[in-house]
Enzyme design. Sequence first.
Site, PDB file in Angstrom:
ATOM      1  N   LYS A 103       4.098  -0.457   4.752  1.00  0.00           N
ATOM      2  CA  LYS A 103       4.090   0.815   4.038  1.00  0.00           C
ATOM      3  C   LYS A 103       3.346   1.862   4.864  1.00  0.00           C
ATOM      4  O   LYS A 103       2.348   1.538   5.538  1.00  0.00           O
ATOM      5  CB  LYS A 103       3.417   0.597   2.681  1.00  0.00           C
ATOM      6  N   SER A 185       4.314   3.065  -5.930  1.00  0.00           N
ATOM      7  CA  SER A 185       4.501   3.918  -4.772  1.00  0.00           C
ATOM      8  C   SER A 185       5.036   3.161  -3.556  1.00  0.00           C
ATOM      9  O   SER A 185       5.294   3.775  -2.512  1.00  0.00           O
ATOM     10  CB  SER A 185       3.153   4.570  -4.411  1.00  0.00           C
ATOM     11  N   SER A 209       1.703  -0.228  -8.104  1.00  0.00           N
ATOM     12  CA  SER A 209       2.581   0.135  -6.993  1.00  0.00           C
ATOM     13  C   SER A 209       3.185  -1.027  -6.219  1.00  0.00           C
ATOM     14  O   SER A 209       4.020  -0.811  -5.339  1.00  0.00           O
ATOM     15  CB  SER A 209       1.842   1.064  -6.027  1.00  0.00           C
TER      16      SER A 209
END
Length: 533
Positions: A103, A185, A209
């Site tokens: 990420k 997220s 997330s």
Amino acid sequence: MGTLRSAVLHAALLLLGLLAVASGYIDVVELTASEIQEAYGQGEYTAEELTMAFLERIEEYEPVYNAFVYLNPDAIETARAMDKEYAESGPRGPLHGVPVVIKDNQNLAGVPTSNGYWGFRRSTGGLDMIPSRDASVVARLKEAGAIIMGKTNLPDFARSGTITDSSANNRTYNSYGLDLVPGGSSGGTATAVSGSFAVLGLGTETGGSIQNPSAAQSLVGIKPSLGLVPIDGIAPLVAERDVAGPMSKTVEDAAATLEILAGATLQDVRTFNGADAIPEEGYVSFLDAEGLQGKRLGVYDGNWGNPLSPEVEAAYDEILGTIMELGAELVTNVFNETGWSGTWDGIPGNISTLYHGLSLYFQDLGDTSDFNSVEEWEEKTNRTMGDDSAIRSFSVTESGTGGDPLTDPTYWEYVSWRSGVYKQYREIMEEEELDGLIYPFSAIPLPTFESGLGVGAISVSEINHIGVPVITLPAGYLDGGQPFAINFIGTDLYTEPDLITMGYAFEQATMLREAPQGPAEQASLGNCQCTTF
């Protein structure tokens, strides 16, 4: 915009020599790490050939999904090195030569970390936030022999659990349908993994997330116990709750990755709290197809969220029937008449440590970064950090106390409250003699972008404040085609082995994940000419 992005991606791959036809077709869809190791052992293909196959899929479908912020130009070179090492001394472990994604709030040395925000990249009008060293979780993946394919999209500052809209890289779409929200997220990682751009990936979580996008895209996600996995080198949201964990298509791959990520480091002193709880035999050793036999599991009683929608309730009831068939005992009304709701309602006011956490993170970037503090960034850009975020603008400097939160009395009120909630949770688990909770992930079907609804997560807030682990699992699909997911929730910190055991048993008995269908026809989405499902 979509045509330009596709052309740039195509040109980049051509420059790398990656569009040459590999020696034999490799179907990368739904590949797992264990399958790859078996193929390497039998000489079916090399890591270089496999990486080329994944990159060819990325070249074809990334203009649809928009999962990536950055593609790693060294992926093929790393694959070749892994092939050479494999031939000379064998594999390093289960992730040797396995394509993965990280990420883009996780530091990769020498590469800008956007954290989803336009202001942290020169190419989008900001300043380059370039770290001098890898985050510990990234370094551990590299040490395990994984091939980092690239960095994935996230909403600005990881501040959405439903959508992955970024001022640095626009919108990421759900691999099961462009109308469905991808979850946030860690939505970019979810789309990349579910869309088979990589075998597995890393997410982070502060308030759902890892759970949210895993559920939204039918993946296995492990939100680990607070402090089990180091978070140094990761742009913080709320450091007191931030964790990092794996997202994959199978429990086995998630367990193998957690085994690599977990462990103490001086870069994150919290990790020493859980170091002794990491099983010497490793997490993979807890995979047990009979792992639900004799387990006592608490079921959802409405105390942690809204009532279930009819569609979700029907799907959940069916899953509970399967759980009982696999030998588990279900316990109802776990939190009723315990005072739980009252305790939870007593949470102190909003505690934000974003400014303080980012200040420490910026200092650690080193001299490779264009800036090393909030104030330096604002002075050089003449902007307020947080301006023009994709979802909503805000001010980083006004989001917290502006200094050390340890000097804020409200912070200590929160710490005291959190300690009390954890203690009460443990008392309830012990009194009911539970091995875990089994909850539907959400009270409602996965929403569309157009609806404007959130994902409706049930246990996100409680789980993240208490700090216990959760494993999110694919549990089928609703009548509208939306992925449906369940959570096994731990009874205490560091109960990951229990969750892996139960999760694996459920997975092996049901095998409910199905690969997303590929693009079928062209459709216009705003200014982007993309394919739809």
